[in-house]
Design a protein around this motif. Structure first.
Motif, mmCIF file in Angstrom:
data_model
loop_
_atom_site.group_PDB
_atom_site.id
_atom_site.type_symbol
_atom_site.label_atom_id
_atom_site.label_comp_id
_atom_site.label_asym_id
_atom_site.label_seq_id
_atom_site.Cartn_x
_atom_site.Cartn_y
_atom_site.Cartn_z
ATOM 1 N N THR A 94 60.345 -29.287 22.844
ATOM 2 C CA THR A 94 60.764 -29.046 24.208
ATOM 3 C C THR A 94 61.526 -27.729 24.287
ATOM 4 O OG1 THR A 94 60.964 -31.413 24.610
ATOM 5 C CG2 THR A 94 62.155 -29.942 26.112
ATOM 6 N N GLY A 95 61.135 -26.886 25.237
ATOM 7 C CA GLY A 95 61.864 -25.646 25.446
ATOM 8 C C GLY A 95 61.466 -24.498 24.558
ATOM 9 N N CYS A 96 60.518 -24.689 23.666
ATOM 10 C CA CYS A 96 60.123 -23.608 22.766
ATOM 11 C C CYS A 96 59.417 -22.506 23.550
ATOM 12 C CB CYS A 96 59.207 -24.134 21.662
ATOM 13 S SG CYS A 96 58.582 -22.839 20.568
ATOM 14 N N TRP A 97 59.868 -21.262 23.356
ATOM 15 C CA TRP A 97 59.273 -20.142 24.103
ATOM 16 C C TRP A 97 57.822 -19.905 23.701
ATOM 17 C CZ3 TRP A 97 57.460 -16.046 21.285
ATOM 18 C CH2 TRP A 97 57.926 -15.926 19.972
ATOM 19 N N ALA A 98 57.439 -20.377 22.506
ATOM 20 C CA ALA A 98 56.065 -20.176 22.038
ATOM 21 C C ALA A 98 55.141 -21.331 22.429
ATOM 22 C CB ALA A 98 56.047 -19.996 20.522
ATOM 23 N N ALA A 99 55.708 -22.357 23.079
ATOM 24 C CA ALA A 99 54.901 -23.538 23.380
ATOM 25 C C ALA A 99 53.783 -23.248 24.374
ATOM 26 C CB ALA A 99 55.806 -24.652 23.923
ATOM 27 N N GLU A 100 53.959 -22.204 25.194
ATOM 28 C CA GLU A 100 52.954 -21.876 26.205
ATOM 29 C C GLU A 100 51.830 -21.000 25.659
ATOM 30 O OE1 GLU A 100 55.026 -20.092 29.416
ATOM 31 O OE2 GLU A 100 56.317 -21.824 29.794
ATOM 32 N N TYR A 101 51.981 -20.524 24.412
ATOM 33 C CA TYR A 101 50.984 -19.633 23.839
ATOM 34 C C TYR A 101 49.762 -20.410 23.356
ATOM 35 C CZ TYR A 101 54.350 -15.748 23.640
ATOM 36 O OH TYR A 101 55.232 -14.748 23.943
ATOM 37 N N SER A 102 48.650 -19.719 23.244
ATOM 38 C CA SER A 102 47.474 -20.310 22.616
ATOM 39 C C SER A 102 47.804 -20.665 21.175
ATOM 40 C CB SER A 102 46.314 -19.316 22.641
ATOM 41 O OG SER A 102 45.301 -19.713 21.744
ATOM 42 N N LYS A 103 47.312 -21.796 20.694
ATOM 43 C CA LYS A 103 47.614 -22.235 19.329
ATOM 44 C C LYS A 103 46.499 -21.865 18.356
ATOM 45 C CE LYS A 103 51.393 -24.233 20.740
ATOM 46 N NZ LYS A 103 52.696 -23.665 20.425
ATOM 47 N N THR A 104 45.631 -20.962 18.760
ATOM 48 C CA THR A 104 44.465 -20.667 17.920
ATOM 49 C C THR A 104 44.425 -19.232 17.413
ATOM 50 O OG1 THR A 104 43.161 -20.112 19.885
ATOM 51 C CG2 THR A 104 43.073 -22.394 19.116
ATOM 52 N N THR A 105 45.332 -18.380 17.901
ATOM 53 C CA THR A 105 45.269 -16.984 17.482
ATOM 54 C C THR A 105 46.123 -16.735 16.243
ATOM 55 O OG1 THR A 105 47.081 -16.443 18.988
ATOM 56 C CG2 THR A 105 44.839 -16.151 19.812
ATOM 57 N N SER A 106 45.639 -15.863 15.364
ATOM 58 C CA SER A 106 46.353 -15.515 14.136
ATOM 59 C C SER A 106 46.000 -14.091 13.740
ATOM 60 C CB SER A 106 45.980 -16.456 12.980
ATOM 61 O OG SER A 106 46.403 -17.772 13.219
ATOM 62 N N LEU A 107 46.927 -13.426 13.050
ATOM 63 C CA LEU A 107 46.625 -12.161 12.406
ATOM 64 C C LEU A 107 46.003 -12.467 11.051
ATOM 65 C CD1 LEU A 107 49.930 -10.156 13.104
ATOM 66 C CD2 LEU A 107 47.684 -9.706 14.100
ATOM 67 N N SER A 108 44.985 -11.730 10.695
ATOM 68 C CA SER A 108 44.363 -11.953 9.384
ATOM 69 C C SER A 108 45.295 -11.467 8.280
ATOM 70 C CB SER A 108 43.033 -11.192 9.297
ATOM 71 O OG SER A 108 43.260 -9.792 9.273
ATOM 72 N N TYR A 109 45.031 -11.908 7.059
ATOM 73 C CA TYR A 109 45.807 -11.438 5.918
ATOM 74 C C TYR A 109 45.708 -9.917 5.828
ATOM 75 C CZ TYR A 109 47.287 -10.494 1.149
ATOM 76 O OH TYR A 109 47.933 -9.963 0.049
ATOM 77 N N GLU A 110 44.524 -9.393 6.029
ATOM 78 C CA GLU A 110 44.304 -7.949 5.931
ATOM 79 C C GLU A 110 45.120 -7.187 6.985
ATOM 80 O OE1 GLU A 110 41.382 -10.079 3.802
ATOM 81 O OE2 GLU A 110 41.876 -10.232 5.951
ATOM 82 N N GLU A 111 45.240 -7.742 8.188
ATOM 83 C CA GLU A 111 46.025 -7.093 9.235
ATOM 84 C C GLU A 111 47.512 -7.105 8.893
ATOM 85 O OE1 GLU A 111 43.534 -7.826 13.349
ATOM 86 O OE2 GLU A 111 44.463 -9.561 12.381
ATOM 87 N N LEU A 112 48.000 -8.238 8.395
ATOM 88 C CA LEU A 112 49.399 -8.331 7.992
ATOM 89 C C LEU A 112 49.704 -7.340 6.865
ATOM 90 C CD1 LEU A 112 49.690 -12.223 8.004
ATOM 91 C CD2 LEU A 112 50.870 -10.682 9.587
ATOM 92 N N ASP A 113 48.821 -7.279 5.895
ATOM 93 C CA ASP A 113 48.980 -6.368 4.768
ATOM 94 C C ASP A 113 48.991 -4.911 5.235
ATOM 95 O OD1 ASP A 113 48.911 -5.765 1.815
ATOM 96 O OD2 ASP A 113 46.978 -4.889 2.367
ATOM 97 N N ARG A 114 48.105 -4.564 6.159
ATOM 98 C CA ARG A 114 48.027 -3.192 6.669
ATOM 99 C C ARG A 114 49.313 -2.803 7.390
ATOM 100 N NH1 ARG A 114 47.003 -1.329 11.523
ATOM 101 N NH2 ARG A 114 46.126 -3.290 12.285
ATOM 102 N N ILE A 115 49.833 -3.718 8.207
ATOM 103 C CA ILE A 115 51.075 -3.447 8.937
ATOM 104 C C ILE A 115 52.216 -3.145 7.964
ATOM 105 C CG2 ILE A 115 52.864 -4.491 10.397
ATOM 106 C CD1 ILE A 115 50.539 -6.043 11.776
#
Length: 224
Positions: free
Chosen positions: A126-147
Motif C-alpha cells: 500500500t502506498g508504494c510509488w512504484a505500484a502503478e508501474y508496469s510489472k513487466t519492464t526490465s533493463l537487460s544485463y547488457e544495458e546495466l553493464d553498459r551504463i
C-alpha cells in the motif's frame, strides 16, 4: 598525463593507509585521520574529514559508535571494499574526474547513478510509488553493464538500485558487482528475497550493500 600520474600516486598512498588501518583499526584510526589531513587538498574532502574527526573524538556520539561497529562487526571483505570503492574511488579519486568533465561538457555529472533493474516486484505494498508501474519492464544485463562502464568513464563509482524490487534480479546484480569490482553498489529492497546463500554472495563480493525498507516497527511495516 600529470593529473593521471598524481591520481595513481594518491591511490597507492591511500591504499597503503588502508592496509595500515586494517592491522589495528580502532587504535590506528586516529593516526589515519591525522595522516589524511596532510594529503587531502580538496575543500569538500577537508570538510568531510573534519566532520569525521569530530565524530570520532566524541565517544558518546552516534557517529563514534557507528564507526566502531563498522570496524568490529563488518566482515573484513565488506569493510575493505567500502573503504576502497566508496571512500577512495568514488569519494576521492572520482571527484576530480567528474569535475574536469563537468567543465568540458558544460553539464552536471552526478557522484552516483540511480537505476531500476526491473519494475517487477514480489509484493504489492500500500502506498508504494512504484505500484502503478508496469510489472513487466526490465533493463537487460547488457544495458546495466553498459551504463556502469560509461559511468566509470565519467568518474562515477557509486550505483544505486531501486525498482520494483531490485532483488528480483539478484543473480545479475551479483554478477555486475563481480565484474565491476572497483565500484560500490547499494540496492533498496523489501528484504524478503534475502536468504543465506544470497547473504554469503554479498559477503564474497563485498561491494554490494542493501537498504531494507521499513515503515516503522513491526505493526506498521506489516500493515504497509
Amino acid at each position: 598525463m600529470k593529473s593521471t600520474t598524481k591520481r595513481l600516486i594518491s591511490s597507492v598512498i591511500l591504499k597503503e593507509g588502508l592496509n595500515y588501518l586494517e592491522k589495528d583499526p580502532i587504535n590506528n584510526f586516529n593516526k589515519l585521520l591525522n595522516w589524511s589531513s596532510k594529503i587531502i587538498v580538496r575543500p569538500e574532502h577537508k570538510q568531510k574529514l573534519e566532520a569525521l574527526t569530530k565524530m570520532w573524538n566524541d565517544p558518546n556520539s552516534t557517529g563514534h559508535r557507528i564507526i566502531k561497529r563498522f570496524f568490529n562487526e563488518l566482515h573484513p571483505n565488506i569493510r575493505r571494499k567500502f573503504l576502497t570503492n566508496y571512500m577512495l574511488n568514488s569519494g576521492i579519486l572520482g571527484a576530480p574526474i567528474r569535475e574536469k568533465l563537468k567543465k568540458k561538457h558544460d553539464c552536471n555529472i552526478p557522484w552516483a547513478i540511480l537505476m531500476d533493474p526491473t519494475s517487477a516486484c514480489n509484493l504489492n505494498c500500500t502506498g508504494c510509488w512504484a505500484a502503478e508501474y508496469s510489472k513487466t519492464t526490465s533493463l537487460s544485463y547488457e544495458e546495466l553493464d553498459r551504463i556502469i562502464r560509461e559511468g566509470k568513464e565519467l568518474g562515477i563509482y557509486m550505483y544505486i538500485y531501486s525498482g520494483g524490487e531490485p532483488l528480483m534480479r539478484k543473480d545479475d546484480l551479483i554478477q555486475l558487482a563481480k565484474v565491476h569490482d572497483d565500484c560500490m553498489f547499494l540496492s533498496f529492497t523489501n528484504g524478503t528475497l534475502i536468504d543465506e546463500d544470497f547473504a554469503m554472495e554479498l559477503q564474497n563480493v563485498g561491494n554490494f550493500g542493501l537498504a531494507i525498507s521499513v515503515e516503522g516497527f513491526e505493526e506498521e511495516t506489516d500493515a504497509r
